[in-house]
Design an enzyme around this catalytic site. Sequence first.
Site, mmCIF file in Angstrom:
data_model
loop_
_atom_site.group_PDB
_atom_site.id
_atom_site.type_symbol
_atom_site.label_atom_id
_atom_site.label_comp_id
_atom_site.label_asym_id
_atom_site.label_seq_id
_atom_site.Cartn_x
_atom_site.Cartn_y
_atom_site.Cartn_z
ATOM 1 N N LYS A 30 1.002 -1.319 -0.057
ATOM 2 C CA LYS A 30 -0.088 -0.124 0.265
ATOM 3 C C LYS A 30 0.812 0.552 0.152
ATOM 4 O O LYS A 30 0.472 2.091 -0.601
ATOM 5 C CB LYS A 30 -0.600 0.309 1.248
ATOM 6 C CG LYS A 30 -2.502 -1.164 1.096
ATOM 7 C CD LYS A 30 -3.281 -1.006 2.046
ATOM 8 C CE LYS A 30 -4.394 -0.938 1.963
ATOM 9 N NZ LYS A 30 -4.865 -1.297 3.105
ATOM 10 N N ASP B 126 -9.818 3.574 1.887
ATOM 11 C CA ASP B 126 -10.109 2.621 3.428
ATOM 12 C C ASP B 126 -10.481 3.828 4.523
ATOM 13 O O ASP B 126 -11.521 2.919 5.306
ATOM 14 C CB ASP B 126 -8.741 2.548 4.005
ATOM 15 C CG ASP B 126 -8.073 1.116 3.301
ATOM 16 O OD1 ASP B 126 -9.644 -0.002 2.944
ATOM 17 O OD2 ASP B 126 -7.736 0.749 2.652
#
Length: 302
Positions: A90, A126
């Site tokens: 990520k 997220d």
Amino acid sequence: MSLFQGLRLLLKDLGGCKEMQIDGKTRLYAVLGNPVAHSLSPAMHNAAFEFLGLNSIYTACCISAEKLEQAVAGFKALGFSGGNVTVPHKTAIIPYLDGITDEARLMGAVNTLYWQDDHLWGTNTDGPGFVKALVETYPEALEGKNAVLLGAGGAARAVAVALVQAGIKEILIINRSRDKAQALIGLLADLGAQAWETGWDDPVAGEAIADSRLIVNTTSLGMEPRKEEAPPIDYSRLLHQVVVDLIYKPRETLFLYRARQQGCKTMNGLRMLLEQGVLAFERWTGEKAPVQVMSRELERWA
Ligand code: NAP
């Protein structure tokens, strides 16, 4: 849901909805991570594509850290239409992208890839997905304007930034590695929040937990297969708060179980997983995501 969509859902249940054909015009999507075999994203997104009749497929690519740069080049060259990024890439993927959104820059991580003006961009859904899940389940959770965050890893960073953007003003971070907590405090202070950190057994932690309206576990403690683990907080300080665990396997961690026993309102990580996927899907396709279909698919496989 429109009548047409309702009918499609019914037909799908009855086995009467035609399976999608893959042909020369099929659009490709993928999640890049390592490992990825357990990922629920392919099931969730393929169900949504099928339901809306979009000629698209979503798959999972297991990419080693050494091959990440090549994988991004391949993703672009092969004309993938979009995708996701998961552990451990990520943050590492950022230098290989053509641009990232302010959200991803603040969170220091990308979980969604999309095209903008022929450039491959990264964003982070997220944090916003977490807040959407929280607000839709327990809107009162943000009313206290304060929160206790257990953990200071990648997910904690995304959740903390999104909470501050949603109006939380004070955050206590409790983490094993105090340096990581310190780094997160610096970021939150730049956003105008009051943040501080303590160790697990500091009495201040117990006080803050008792005073806070929202407690979020972002550590991996209690995740399958180590279901017997739980963050080492004083559970007697939990009483009627909203308590969230980002973990969704098991559905109810020991942490959530203990919180529920104390009378707290609890939520696991499945709804966050859904909402981050919904936001990504809508960015890729410009269509309203079939949330119920995606949710049902997650419920089936999680
Ligand atoms: P990460 O960056 O590796 O962070 C892991 C966190 O857990 C760190 O704070 C780490 O503390 C703590 N931790 C791990 N083992 C520990 C132990 N034995 N004792 C004390 N603390 C420990 O991972 P992440 O990406 O933030 O993910 C964290 C969790 O969130 C995972 O369970 C993941 O599945 C979940 N998650 C869920 C979603 C969703 O959509 N529901 C999305 C993202 C992540 P140190 O800093 O001291 O190492």
